[in-house]
Every structure is written in C-alpha cells, then in structure tokens.
Design an enzyme around this catalytic site. Structure first.
Site, PDB file in Angstrom:
ATOM      1  N   LYS A 100      -3.432   3.571  -2.741  1.00 60.98           N
ATOM      2  CA  LYS A 100      -4.181   4.744  -3.182  1.00 60.98           C
ATOM      3  C   LYS A 100      -3.346   5.984  -2.916  1.00 60.98           C
ATOM      4  O   LYS A 100      -2.787   6.152  -1.840  1.00 60.98           O
ATOM      5  CB  LYS A 100      -5.514   4.833  -2.425  1.00 60.98           C
ATOM      6  CG  LYS A 100      -6.344   6.061  -2.776  1.00 60.98           C
ATOM      7  CD  LYS A 100      -7.681   6.046  -2.062  1.00 60.98           C
ATOM      8  CE  LYS A 100      -7.527   6.266  -0.561  1.00 60.98           C
ATOM      9  NZ  LYS A 100      -8.815   6.454   0.125  1.00 60.98           N
ATOM     10  N   ASP A 149       0.809  -1.211   0.000  1.00 64.17           N
ATOM     11  CA  ASP A 149       0.000   0.000   0.000  1.00 64.17           C
ATOM     12  C   ASP A 149       0.848   1.269   0.000  1.00 64.17           C
ATOM     13  O   ASP A 149       2.062   1.231   0.226  1.00 64.17           O
ATOM     14  CB  ASP A 149      -0.921   0.006   1.218  1.00 64.17           C
ATOM     15  CG  ASP A 149      -2.128  -0.918   1.062  1.00 64.17           C
ATOM     16  OD1 ASP A 149      -2.410  -1.310  -0.089  1.00 64.17           O
ATOM     17  OD2 ASP A 149      -2.777  -1.234   2.073  1.00 64.17           O
ATOM     18  N   MET A 182      -8.079   8.966   9.699  1.00 59.79           N
ATOM     19  CA  MET A 182      -8.750   9.360   8.456  1.00 59.79           C
ATOM     20  C   MET A 182      -9.860  10.377   8.712  1.00 59.79           C
ATOM     21  O   MET A 182     -10.945  10.302   8.137  1.00 59.79           O
ATOM     22  CB  MET A 182      -9.305   8.118   7.742  1.00 59.79           C
ATOM     23  CG  MET A 182      -8.236   7.103   7.364  1.00 59.79           C
ATOM     24  SD  MET A 182      -8.889   5.531   6.750  1.00 59.79           S
ATOM     25  CE  MET A 182      -9.494   4.798   8.283  1.00 59.79           C
TER      26      MET A 182
END
Length: 262
Positions: A58, A37, A171
């Site tokens: 991402k 990742d 987040m």
C-alpha cells in the site's frame, strides 16, 4: 505429479537491508515468487534471483492488492506447486497479518512456514539509543497499534497512559492529537516523547519533545508516516547513551544511521 506448494511468511526487518535474518535470506533464495510490501527494502529482492517479484503493498492509502486478493494469489501460486514467499516489513506477527495469511493458505492445502523478523517497535528506538526498558525507568513496555481495523484509536492507549511503562505506538501519527490528550489527562505533560520517521533507513528523521510539546515538534520537523511514537522516561536516557556512543565512535547519532558492526 505436481508438488505441494508452500507459503513462507518472512519478516524483512525495520528497513535497513542488513537487519534481515539469515533464515529470511535463505527463504528468498529458494522462492519461486515473492509478494512484497511497501515498507520492504527493495535491496532484499536481489536475494530472490530466480523468483517472480510482485508488489502487493500500500502506498499513500492506495492498495495495489486488497488483502483478499493477496490471499487468493498466495493460494493460486501455491496450488501450482510453487514456493511463495510473503515478504513483510518488521515482524509478520506484529500487526502484519502474517497469521491470517498462513491460516488461509493452510485451509487451502498449502504447507506453511514463518521466519520471524526484527520488529520496528524495538529496533527503531534502539538505533536512536532509546531502550524500551531500563532499570529504574521502565520495567515493561506496551506495543500498540494507533489505528484499529475500524480506523479508530485503540482503547489500549488509554490503559497504557495510566501505567509507568514505555509506550510504543505504531501507525499512530494520524491519531497523535488524541494520544497526547489521553496522556495529558493522566498528568503526564512532561513525559518525554520521541517520534522516529522511516527508522533505520537513510531517510530517518527524529523529533524529541514531551507530551505537551510533541505536536509542535512534529510540525517543525515535518514528521509524517511511516513513523513510530515512543512515550516514556526512557526517551530521556537517549542523551546519556548518545554520549557513550560518541565516546566510542567519535560521532553523535542525531539523524544518522549507526555504522554496522561487521
């Protein structure tokens, strides 16, 4: 006869390459392919000398692979008899979809294993001398995702704001205004807040304030994702612990990463 493939989900830790477990390193050394990742420290990939390396993370909202494609890639390579290591930032079972990938792999005939990682929810505050619990200040802590699958603020944040616990939000930077409002509604404008961006890495930045002032601090310090929000009285103890560290090491932490203890 083709050997049975295997998936090992490995936690890479919060960012500092030295904060991966020995078991995680051994899994990388035995991998045929590593799917990693965006938040994984690329220094760790050196341990996978014999493996094919595939970035599936991402960056700035752009996916190199959708989750369904990652699942299929795991199974495809596993059914070819390979050992697939899925390398994920922090701990794979803390908002990491590690369990989902293991379930999918098992349903499709692969052996599975999991290597826990050091979660950023605990280690990032710790590297800035913020304990998530401290006798007399916080008896418990919440770890909450700031953004749900539906891209909304988790309802648990409102519940956490009513407690005396330390609240760690991952987040959550895009929802900071909403988060602040919830805590202000509970009469907690003066509650200390810390926001740590890219914790445990050489790019680490930190902003300290209160519920009432933290949005201004974020603007002043230009803090953004990836970052962790810590709300609670324990943030106020950072100064004392920093003083202790300074006496021992002869320097303050501020925005520095502590020297590793060898």
């Amino acid at each position: 006869m083709l050997k049975q493939g295997k998936l090992t989900v490995v936690g890479a830790g919060p960012g500092d390459a030295e904060l991966i477990t020995l078991k995680g390193i051994k899994a990388l050394q035995n991998a045929d392919v590593v799917l990693y990742d965006a938040l994984v420290n690329k220094e760790l990939l050196q341990f996978a000398r014999e493996a094919e390396l595939i970035f599936v993370g991402k960056r700035k909202g752009c996916y190199s692979y959708q989750q369904e494609q990652i699942n299929e890639l795991i199974v495809q390579r596993g059914l070819e008899g390979e050992h697939v290591v899925r390398l994920k930032g922090g701990d794979p079972f803390v908002f990491g979809r590690g369990a989902e990938e293991m379930e999918y792999a098992t349903e499709n005939g692969l052996k599975v294993a999991m290597v826990p990682g050091i979660s950023s929810a605990l280690s990032v505050p710790a590297t800035q001398n913020i304990p998530v619990t401290k006798r007399g200040a916080a008896e418990s802590f919440w770890v909450i995702t700031g953004t749900t699958k539906a891209h909304k603020l988790s309802n648990d944040v409102a519940l956490a704001a009513k407690s005396n616990a330390t609240v760690v939000i991952l987040m959550g930077m895009s929802k900071l205004t909403e988060i602040v409002k919830l805590f202000e509604q509970e009469g907690k404008k003066e509650t200390p807040v810390a926001i740590i961006q890219e914790g445990t890495t050489e790019n680490e930045k930190i902003g300290i304030g209160t519920v009432a002032s933290i949005t201004s601090v974020v603007k002043e310090k230009q803090l953004s994702n990836p970052a962790i929000i810590i709300i609670g009285e324990v943030v106020g103890h950072r100064k004392t612990l920093d003083g202790i560290t300074r006496q021992v090491s002869g320097k303050t932490l501020k925005n520095q990463i502590p020297e590793p203890i060898l």
